[in-house]
Structures are given as C-alpha cells and as structure tokens.
Design a protein around this motif. Structure first.
Motif, short mmCIF file in Angstrom:
data_model
loop_
_atom_site.label_atom_id
_atom_site.label_comp_id
_atom_site.label_asym_id
_atom_site.label_seq_id
_atom_site.Cartn_x
_atom_site.Cartn_y
_atom_site.Cartn_z
N VAL A 22 -12.96 48.67 -3.67
CA VAL A 22 -13.97 48.09 -4.62
C VAL A 22 -13.54 47.78 -6.08
O VAL A 22 -14.09 48.39 -6.98
CB VAL A 22 -15.26 48.92 -4.50
N GLU A 23 -12.27 47.47 -6.20
CA GLU A 23 -11.48 47.18 -7.65
C GLU A 23 -11.33 48.41 -8.49
O GLU A 23 -10.99 48.18 -9.75
CB GLU A 23 -12.61 46.18 -8.28
N ARG A 24 -11.38 49.46 -7.92
CA ARG A 24 -11.22 50.50 -8.71
C ARG A 24 -9.69 50.89 -9.33
O ARG A 24 -9.43 51.39 -10.05
CB ARG A 24 -11.44 51.89 -7.72
N THR A 25 -8.78 50.19 -8.48
CA THR A 25 -7.37 50.19 -8.98
C THR A 25 -6.96 48.82 -9.24
O THR A 25 -5.73 48.57 -9.29
CB THR A 25 -6.58 50.80 -7.69
N ASN A 26 -7.94 48.05 -9.58
CA ASN A 26 -7.46 46.47 -9.94
C ASN A 26 -7.10 46.62 -11.28
O ASN A 26 -7.79 46.03 -12.34
CB ASN A 26 -8.68 45.71 -9.73
N THR A 27 -5.83 47.08 -11.52
CA THR A 27 -5.60 47.09 -13.07
C THR A 27 -5.08 45.67 -13.60
O THR A 27 -5.20 44.63 -12.72
CB THR A 27 -4.06 47.91 -13.02
#
Length: 314
Positions: free
Chosen positions: A259-264
């Motif tokens: 859910v984009e939590r590690t989408n740096t």
C-alpha cells in the motif's frame, strides 16, 4: 644607462625558455586532469543537465526524443499530488530510521570490537560479512526470512506461540522489514569507519582518565565521543545521501508496497519512468530528490562550520 641596457639584454634571452617551460608545465597539468574532467562531464554533468531538461518536458518512454516543452507544469502537478508527498514521507521515514539505527549499531559494534579479547579477529570478520554480500543476495535472503508461510522468522515466532505476520505484505510491518534488512546490510560500513576513528584516540588520554578515576561511561563521554564526533557527522551525511537514493533492496523486497508504504522517491522514479512510461515526471522527481540531497549537505556543512567555530573559541 649603459649598465641598465646591458643587464636587460643579458636577462632577455632567459625569459623565452622560461615561458616555454611554464607553458609546457601548464599543458601537462591540463592533460593529466583531462580524463577526470571528461568523466565528470560525460557521466555526471551531462546526465544532470539532461535530467533537468527532461523535467521541463512531457517526454514519454516510447518517444524519448519527441517531448514538448511544458515549463514548470510537471513541478506544479507534483506539488499537488498526494502520491508524491506520500513518497517523500516514505523516503524521510526510511532515511531517518536507517541512518539512526545503522549509526548506533555500527558505533556500538566498533566500541565492542575495539577492546582486546580472544577471537576478536574472527568476530570482526563475521560482523563485516553483511557489507561484503551483494545487495541482491541480501534481499533474497530476507525474502526467505520474511516468508509468511515457511520463513525463518515466522517459524521462530510460532515456536513462541506468536501468530504468523506478513512482514512484506502487511502495511504495518513493510517499512520496518525493509529498514531492518537495510541496517543489517550497511551497519558494518559504519562499524569499520568508527573503529578506525576509535583506534586514533591517543592511549595517554585513557590513562589520564583512569588516573582521575573516571568510569567507562565518563571516559566515553569526555574522551571518546569528542574524537568520534567529526567522523560521526561525516558518516551520518554519507548514510543519509545513500539512503535517499537507495533502490535495489527496497524494490526487491517490497517493490514499493505494501500500500505504497515503502514507495520512496527512487522507487517512484522507476515506476513513473518504466510503468507509466512518463520520463518527464520521473526526471522531475529525480531533480527534487537531488534538491533534497543538496539541502541535507548544506545542513551538514552548517553544523560542521558551527562546531568548528566552537572548537576554535574553546
């Protein structure tokens, strides 16, 4: 008057060879630095200017030479994009957590192996091993460790009566899992640098602290930490910049999820460039990431200048 003229005629022939020699030395110096300058221009400056140029266009991956100039439109669109701000937040969280824990763990490990004890060389080699491993191998090992059904971590927790956890699929644990794998990979670098700094502390200072009756913590605060502070700041700066631009281990573990939590920012650049095929927006994110790195560097130099003034005043 005759003497003056004769002297000028006597010294005149010497100036021409001297000029030729000076020109030859200058030419040699420029020739020697030419490869380094060429490297900077071809592999650093040209890609930088090309990236800035792309960020001002709507260039697509399918037609990289056919983008139209759109000015600052990409920047304004990103400033109003929730995905970009979430990506920036993920980058800051990942960077802060990685730098803090890697520096603390690396410094503690350096202090530990700096003391003489039996088997120190073997332990030092084992603790250096993660940094020597390829990043892809580290990511694959941690994918196996984090596996929800048969991973080592969940199996170990099951023995303790704790249920299974989706370390790479649960939004609550995604960032933690990536940070843990990254810290394990990079902390030996901090350890080696801090170990070199520790071994440069004069033994006389330790002896003086013993004579004064200082305990281990007092000795560390009064003697060791002031010697380590400049090295700590440099290591923290390097770790920060490397964390902002780290890609492989994050992409291989989570791909930017869950859910984009590690989408740096770097993962976002990859997605925009190759999944959305939008090179212009990807280049814009890259330029903003460069600005973030420059700001971090400026803060570091400001802190360094302030500390230098304090030491000069003391």
């Amino acid at each position: 008057m005759v003497t003056t003229v004769s002297r000028s005629h006597a010294t005149a022939p010497d100036t021409a060879p001297r000029r030729r020699r000076r020109w030859r030395n200058s030419f040699t110096a420029y020739l020697l630095i030419a490869p380094a300058v060429g490297y900077l221009v071809v592999l650093l400056l040209f890609p930088l200017f090309r990236g800035i140029q792309l960020s001002l266009t709507d260039t697509k991956l399918v037609n990289p030479a056919g983008g139209d100039f759109v000015g600052a439109e990409n920047y304004t669109n990103l400033m109003s994009s929730g995905q970009f701000w979430n990506s920036l937040l993920a980058t800051l969280i990942y960077t802060a957590a990685t730098v803090v824990f890697a520096v603390l763990l690396g410094t503690a490990a350096a202090v530990f192996i700096n003391r003489p004890f039996r088997g120190r060389a073997g332990i030092r080699a084992v603790m250096t091993f993660p940094y020597a491993m390829p990043t892809v191998a580290v990511a694959l090992v941690y994918v196996w460790i984090y596996n929800q059904s048969g991973g080592v971590l969940n199996n170990s927790l099951g023995v303790l009566g704790i249920g299974q956890t989706g370390w790479l699929t649960d939004p609550q644990w995604g960032m933690f899992s990536v940070v843990l794998a990254t810290v394990w990979k990079v902390f030996p670098f901090v350890m080696l640098v801090m170990l070199a700094a520790l071994q440069s502390v004069p033994e006389e200072l330790y002896e003086a602290a013993k004579i004064d009756g200082a305990g281990p913590m007092s000795t560390f605060r009064a003697i060791v930490l002031p010697h380590l502070a400049p090295t700590l700041r440099i290591v923290a700066l390097l770790m920060t910049i490397w964390s902002i631009r780290r890609f492989e281990i994050i992409y291989l573990l989570t791909g930017g999820g869950p859910v984009e939590r590690t989408n740096t920012l770097v993962i976002n650049i990859y997605r925009r460039a190759f999944s959305d095929q939008d090179l212009g927006v990807a280049a814009t994110i890259g330029v903003l990431g460069l600005v973030l790195s420059i700001l971090v560097t400026l803060v570091f130099f400001g802190v360094e200048r302030r500390e230098s003034r304090k030491e000069a005043a003391a």
